[in-house]
Design a protein around this motif. Structure first.
Motif, PDB file in Angstrom:
ATOM      1  N   LEU A 278      31.195  70.616 115.994  1.00  0.00           N
ATOM      2  CA  LEU A 278      30.990  69.530 116.811  1.00  0.00           C
ATOM      3  C   LEU A 278      32.054  68.196 117.136  1.00  0.00           C
ATOM      4  CD1 LEU A 278      28.288  68.392 118.299  1.00  0.00           C
ATOM      5  CD2 LEU A 278      27.756  66.790 116.628  1.00  0.00           C
ATOM      6  N   ALA A 279      33.135  68.345 116.663  1.00  0.00           N
ATOM      7  CA  ALA A 279      33.931  67.471 116.987  1.00  0.00           C
ATOM      8  C   ALA A 279      34.765  68.000 118.115  1.00  0.00           C
ATOM      9  CB  ALA A 279      34.682  67.151 115.512  1.00  0.00           C
TER      10      ALA A 279
ATOM     11  N   VAL B 269      38.414  60.896 108.272  1.00  0.00           N
ATOM     12  CA  VAL B 269      39.577  61.581 109.086  1.00  0.00           C
ATOM     13  C   VAL B 269      39.910  62.885 109.651  1.00  0.00           C
ATOM     14  CG1 VAL B 269      41.904  62.459 108.122  1.00  0.00           C
ATOM     15  CG2 VAL B 269      40.711  60.472 107.093  1.00  0.00           C
ATOM     16  N   GLN B 270      38.933  64.169 109.225  1.00  0.00           N
ATOM     17  CA  GLN B 270      38.623  65.515 109.073  1.00  0.00           C
ATOM     18  C   GLN B 270      37.897  65.709 111.114  1.00  0.00           C
ATOM     19  OE1 GLN B 270      35.859  66.618 106.263  1.00  0.00           O
ATOM     20  NE2 GLN B 270      38.015  66.489 104.451  1.00  0.00           N
ATOM     21  N   THR B 271      37.436  64.430 111.014  1.00  0.00           N
ATOM     22  CA  THR B 271      36.480  64.155 112.227  1.00  0.00           C
ATOM     23  C   THR B 271      37.933  64.214 113.465  1.00  0.00           C
ATOM     24  OG1 THR B 271      34.285  63.580 111.688  1.00  0.00           O
ATOM     25  CG2 THR B 271      34.939  63.197 113.887  1.00  0.00           C
TER      26      THR B 271
ATOM     27  N   ALA C  65      39.664  67.081 113.429  1.00  0.00           N
ATOM     28  CA  ALA C  65      38.712  68.923 114.309  1.00  0.00           C
ATOM     29  C   ALA C  65      38.826  68.365 115.573  1.00  0.00           C
ATOM     30  CB  ALA C  65      37.567  69.346 113.868  1.00  0.00           C
ATOM     31  N   MET C  66      38.620  67.165 116.093  1.00  0.00           N
ATOM     32  CA  MET C  66      39.219  66.611 117.743  1.00  0.00           C
ATOM     33  C   MET C  66      40.303  67.075 117.469  1.00  0.00           C
ATOM     34  SD  MET C  66      37.123  63.583 117.877  1.00  0.00           S
ATOM     35  CE  MET C  66      35.504  62.694 117.189  1.00  0.00           C
ATOM     36  N   GLY C  67      41.244  67.426 117.538  1.00  0.00           N
ATOM     37  CA  GLY C  67      42.480  67.563 118.029  1.00  0.00           C
ATOM     38  C   GLY C  67      44.004  66.566 117.652  1.00  0.00           C
TER      39      GLY C  67
END
Length: 187
Positions: free
Chosen positions: A22-23, A45-47, A50-52
């Motif tokens: 989803l991110a 942080v991981q979101t 994951a969004m780049g």
């Protein structure tokens, strides 16, 4: 831009694969941000990652409503609930104003015209948005933010002049609401 974190593996604080997916699907993925600030909780942080986006700072003030505010309102009360709590509970009002000030502070660390990404949690994002756009009632924006949902706020001279809500409907991200301060030009 302020976003709620993606799905995590409860009770763990790490993202689940569907959260990573989803991110990656958000409109923030592939965009350029001059500064990325997240909650200190791993799922935030991981979101962002994951969004780049590399994380520039983990801010503990983006991590929790705290005991006093949590006693006044549940994190998932949505925009209406937070709007009402801010008007009727001093601790929630002060907390929301503190979030709005924190968001403005992050903007002082970038040049005019540069974008900032903040990844936080449900309740925190709604409270900060309501305090940032105190010139309008965002209570009509409905339920709490879902995973990776959030707002884009536009500032002029240090003041929020426009806010746009982004939600996911049937797996697609859509603009679900917008408000502009009087005299502001919507873009």
């Amino acid at each position: 831009e302020v976003r709620r974190h993606a799905q995590r593996r409860k009770p763990e604080q790490n993202l689940a694969q569907e959260g990573v997916d989803l991110a990656r699907a958000t409109s923030t993925a592939g965009r350029s941000f001059a500064r990325v600030v997240t909650s200190a909780v791993p799922c935030a942080v991981q979101t962002a990652v994951a969004m780049g986006h590399a994380v520039d700072e983990e801010d503990p003030w983006l991590s929790s409503l705290g005991q006093v505010v949590s006693a006044e309102i549940e994190w998932d009360a949505g925009f209406r609930g937070f709007h009402d709590a801010i008007r009727s509970h001093r601790a929630t009002e002060l907390y929301a104003r503190m979030q709005a000030m924190l968001w403005r502070q992050v903007l002082t660390e970038v040049q005019d015209g540069e974008d900032v990404l903040i990844v936080t949690h449900g309740g925190i994002a709604e409270a900060g948005a309501i305090a940032s756009a105190s010139w309008t009632d965002l209570d009509s924006w409905g339920d709490e933010l879902g995973y990776c949902e959030g707002m884009r706020l536009r500032y002029e001279d240090g003041e929020c002049r426009e806010v746009r809500l982004y939600r996911f409907e049937h797996g697609d991200e859509v603009e679900a609401g917008a408000a502009a301060a009087e005299g502001a030009v919507a873009r």
